[in-house]
Motif scaffolding. Structure first.
Motif, PDB file in Angstrom:
ATOM      1  N   GLN A   8       0.709  -1.210   0.103  1.00  0.00           N
ATOM      2  CA  GLN A   8       0.126  -0.008  -0.035  1.00  0.00           C
ATOM      3  C   GLN A   8       0.815   1.404  -0.027  1.00  0.00           C
ATOM      4  O   GLN A   8       0.530   2.190  -0.536  1.00  0.00           O
ATOM      5  N   ALA A   9       2.117   1.340   0.831  1.00  0.00           N
ATOM      6  CA  ALA A   9       3.065   2.536   0.716  1.00  0.00           C
ATOM      7  C   ALA A   9       3.437   2.736  -0.828  1.00  0.00           C
ATOM      8  O   ALA A   9       3.406   3.678  -1.068  1.00  0.00           O
TER       9      ALA A   9
ATOM     10  N   ILE B  58       2.983  10.493   3.478  1.00  0.00           N
ATOM     11  CA  ILE B  58       1.790   9.661   3.834  1.00  0.00           C
ATOM     12  C   ILE B  58       2.392   7.941   3.971  1.00  0.00           C
ATOM     13  O   ILE B  58       1.933   7.249   4.777  1.00  0.00           O
ATOM     14  N   ALA B  59       3.166   7.785   2.868  1.00  0.00           N
ATOM     15  CA  ALA B  59       3.980   6.427   2.883  1.00  0.00           C
ATOM     16  C   ALA B  59       4.668   6.234   4.328  1.00  0.00           C
ATOM     17  O   ALA B  59       4.692   5.268   4.629  1.00  0.00           O
TER      18      ALA B  59
ATOM     19  N   HIS C 229      -7.199   3.033 -11.335  1.00  0.00           N
ATOM     20  CA  HIS C 229      -7.128   2.708  -9.856  1.00  0.00           C
ATOM     21  C   HIS C 229      -7.700   1.254  -9.592  1.00  0.00           C
ATOM     22  O   HIS C 229      -7.292   0.551  -8.821  1.00  0.00           O
TER      23      HIS C 229
ATOM     24  N   THR D 115       0.918   4.272  -2.936  1.00  0.00           N
ATOM     25  CA  THR D 115       1.056   5.751  -2.579  1.00  0.00           C
ATOM     26  C   THR D 115       2.080   6.344  -3.081  1.00  0.00           C
ATOM     27  O   THR D 115       1.767   7.688  -3.550  1.00  0.00           O
TER      28      THR D 115
ATOM     29  N   ARG E  53       3.167  12.574  -0.917  1.00  0.00           N
ATOM     30  CA  ARG E  53       3.164  10.883  -1.110  1.00  0.00           C
ATOM     31  C   ARG E  53       3.938  10.346  -0.137  1.00  0.00           C
ATOM     32  O   ARG E  53       3.779   9.267   0.426  1.00  0.00           O
TER      33      ARG E  53
ATOM     34  N   ASP F 266       3.506   7.986  -8.665  1.00  0.00           N
ATOM     35  CA  ASP F 266       2.862   8.912  -9.338  1.00  0.00           C
ATOM     36  C   ASP F 266       2.058   8.748 -10.575  1.00  0.00           C
ATOM     37  O   ASP F 266       2.877   8.862 -11.744  1.00  0.00           O
TER      38      ASP F 266
ATOM     39  N   HIS G 139      -7.986   5.160  -3.898  1.00  0.00           N
ATOM     40  CA  HIS G 139      -7.200   5.805  -4.889  1.00  0.00           C
ATOM     41  C   HIS G 139      -5.835   6.376  -4.155  1.00  0.00           C
ATOM     42  O   HIS G 139      -5.831   7.460  -3.681  1.00  0.00           O
ATOM     43  N   TYR G 140      -4.818   5.460  -4.184  1.00  0.00           N
ATOM     44  CA  TYR G 140      -3.606   5.664  -3.238  1.00  0.00           C
ATOM     45  C   TYR G 140      -2.776   6.886  -3.859  1.00  0.00           C
ATOM     46  O   TYR G 140      -2.578   7.085  -4.988  1.00  0.00           O
ATOM     47  N   GLY G 141      -2.994   8.004  -3.018  1.00  0.00           N
ATOM     48  CA  GLY G 141      -1.868   9.253  -3.583  1.00  0.00           C
ATOM     49  C   GLY G 141      -2.486  10.033  -4.386  1.00  0.00           C
ATOM     50  O   GLY G 141      -1.945  10.716  -5.179  1.00  0.00           O
ATOM     51  N   ASP G 142      -4.023   9.792  -4.870  1.00  0.00           N
ATOM     52  CA  ASP G 142      -4.433  10.341  -6.074  1.00  0.00           C
ATOM     53  C   ASP G 142      -4.389  11.850  -5.682  1.00  0.00           C
ATOM     54  O   ASP G 142      -4.835  12.353  -4.816  1.00  0.00           O
TER      55      ASP G 142
END
Length: 570
Positions: free
Chosen positions: A310-311, A364-365, A334, A314, A361, A317, A351-354
């Motif tokens: 998941q990280a 958050i990661a 996505h 995120t 990003r 890009d 939507h990871y990091g959208d």
């Protein structure tokens, strides 16, 4: 070679080629001229697996049901109406149109039964697995077929009844002879077909290998004058002349000179600026039914950790990949079902990091990994909250993360996937991950991932997904986690498997969609794959000669276009 000399040489080649074809085939105003990158490998429908053969044969052999060009729903084609499902008998009743083969003989239920017999008895690749669900077929009359299934099978309509129908008169003797051979399927596929008999809008008139294939309008085409899917069908042209070009450069020059009216192949963005200067040419942009993604090996550490996956999702890009690598000609993905397939696509997956910047990003990661017990020799986020380059990510057990490889196809095979791998490598290094992108010959990459199953991560893609998303289950089903199986990541989830089996037997389409939406939600929570992008289909055609192109997922090269285009008057 100097660029000017190179283009001049290509222009001469294009002009000579066009002059040669012009001497061999008359090209009246109503003859549509289409460029293909290669000639078809075969006109035998049971052997055809290459794109160029299928482009020719789909104008000849027709299915019972076809996709609506806008809604993508299955609609009657050789069938006269929607199928009637009998839940108690587990059967579908299909009424047939009063259609004819190109030789004027009637298309009947007997031809449908015969088609199924060939597919099942010869175990024809690409079709036999789709007809296994059938227990028996009845034909109460010449225009009625009843399919009895072994059990409820949701994909029966979208897979079995979209297969091409063949004429018993054309193939019966061939099939009987092939059955007597030591290798019946090979004998059937090796049968040389020069003038295939179909029910479609066109028939083969002339074929000169290495040069052209000329098709003319089929006067017996069942769709002529019919309103289907909002289109009054023709064809409105006398025929199609397919010309074969070795390179896109030569084909594009021929298009600009007016020697062809369309190049039936996806264009690279580099051609667009030049084509945009041509007043008589239009470039069409359409979505593909495709999935390009990054996959992980979940069978071993560290990618067996969902938080790490998941990280990484995120950090990546996707908007950068679209804007810089695809030059804006693509769609961010996505989910594993592309958005162009609107009915089945779940837009509500994570939507990871959208829409975030690179620094956002990373922050958050960083928080995700830190909370899960990861640490760094030098963290990517300082005490002051500022982002810097991280060093030596350490796993929750305190051991440093070992160097890992992201396998990609080579740049000469697919530059987009190769460059995406390099960008992802750099983004992950900013987090302190020792990532290394490694281009590998495509066949070797597949062997490493599907055969040996010895890898860390990879970037691959499916360029033409079926519009029925049953593949969502196939790609991630635990029983497909085997050597050369479809489950390349080794993903295992009992709840997902249960839903996969349930949707396969759900005959109510709306209920089946709910199940598939939940499957997508589970997958994007677990991220065995990170969907990356779906490139646009870029095609060019001369609108100063023909009008009426029909756009759909996959582009303008489709049977709807070839039944609708008309010569420009004047």
């Amino acid at each position: 070679m100097h660029a000017g000399v190179r283009w001049a040489a290509l222009l001469v080649c294009a002009l000579l080629f066009s002059a040669l074809v012009a001497c061999q085939v008359e090209t009246p105003k109503s003859l549509l001229r289409i460029g293909l990158p290669e000639e078809p490998r075969t006109l035998n429908v049971w052997l055809a697996s290459d794109a160029n053969s299928r482009k020719i044969l789909t104008q000849i052999y027709q299915p019972l049901y076809i996709r609506h060009p806008q809604t993508l729903k299955l609609i009657p084609w050789l069938a006269a109406e929607d199928p009637i499902y009998d839940e108690e008998k587990i059967s579908y009743t299909v009424k047939l149109r009063h259609a004819k083969w190109a030789d004027g003989s009637d298309f009947t239920a007997d031809d449908v039964v015969f088609t199924g017999k060939i597919i099942k008895e010869f175990k024809v690749p690409r079709y036999s697995s789709k007809w296994k669900a059938i227990k028996e077929i009845e034909t109460p009359d010449a225009h009625t077929v009843i399919f009895y299934l072994k059990k409820p099978t949701a994909v029966f309509l979208s897979r079995a009844l979209t297969a091409p129908m063949v004429s018993r008169n054309e193939w019966e003797a061939v099939a009987l002879a092939a059955q007597k051979k030591e290798k019946p399927l090979r004998s059937l596929q090796n049968y040389e077909v020069s003038n295939p008999l179909g029910t479609g809008p066109y028939v083969v008139k002339a074929y000169k290998s290495g040069s052209y294939l000329h098709m003319e309008k089929n006067p017996h085409f069942f769709g002529s004058g019919q309103h289907i899917a909002g289109h009054l069908l023709g064809p409105y042209i006398e025929g199609i002349l397919f010309k074969f070009y070795g390179t896109s450069d030569v084909a594009i020059l021929a298009l600009k000179k007016g020697n062809i009216d369309m190049f039936w192949w996806g264009l690279q963005p580099g051609y667009l600026e030049d084509l945009g200067k041509e007043a008589g040419i239009q470039v069409f942009h359409n979505q593909k039914s495709a999935l390009y993604y990054m996959g992980f090996n979940l069978r071993k550490p560290p990618f067996d950790d969902v938080v790490l996956r998941q990280a990484i999702a995120t950090i990546i890009d996707k908007e950068f990949i679209i804007s810089r690598i695809l030059q804006g000609y693509g769609t961010v993905l996505h989910s594993v079902v592309p958005p162009g397939n609107a009915f089945w696509h779940n837009p509500q997956v994570p939507h990871y990091g959208d829409g975030l910047s690179h620094e956002q990003r990373l922050k958050i990661a960083y928080d995700m990994l830190k909370e899960a017990g990861y640490s760094w020799t030098e963290p990517p986020v300082g005490a002051d909250g500022k982002v810097k380059k991280g060093r030596e990510l350490q796993l929750p057990d305190g051991k440093p993360m070992q160097r890992f490889t992201i396998l990609t196809p080579p740049a000469d095979y697919d530059p987009r996937r190769a460059f995406a791998g390099l960008m992802i490598q750099e983004w992950l290094r900013d987090m302190g991950m020792p990532a290394f992108a490694r281009p590998m010959a495509f066949s070797a990459l597949l062997q490493q991932v599907k055969g040996k199953r010895d890898f860390d991560a990879f970037i691959l893609g499916y360029g033409k997904l079926n519009l029925d998303p049953d593949y969502v289950g196939t790609f991630f089903y635990s029983k497909q986690d085997k050597e050369r199986g479809w489950n390349m990541s080794g993903y295992r989830n009992k709840a997902f498997d249960k839903l996969r089996n349930k949707q396969r037997g759900e005959m109510d389409q709306d209920k089946r969609r709910e199940i598939l939406w939940e499957m997508q939600r589970i997958l994007l929570g677990d991220v065995p794959y990170i969907p990356l992008y779906n490139p646009n289909v870029l095609e060019a055609a001369r609108i100063d000669r023909f009008t009426g192109w029909v756009e759909q997922v996959g582009g303008i090269g489709n049977i709807w276009s070839f039944c609708a285009v008309k010569p420009v008057e004047g």
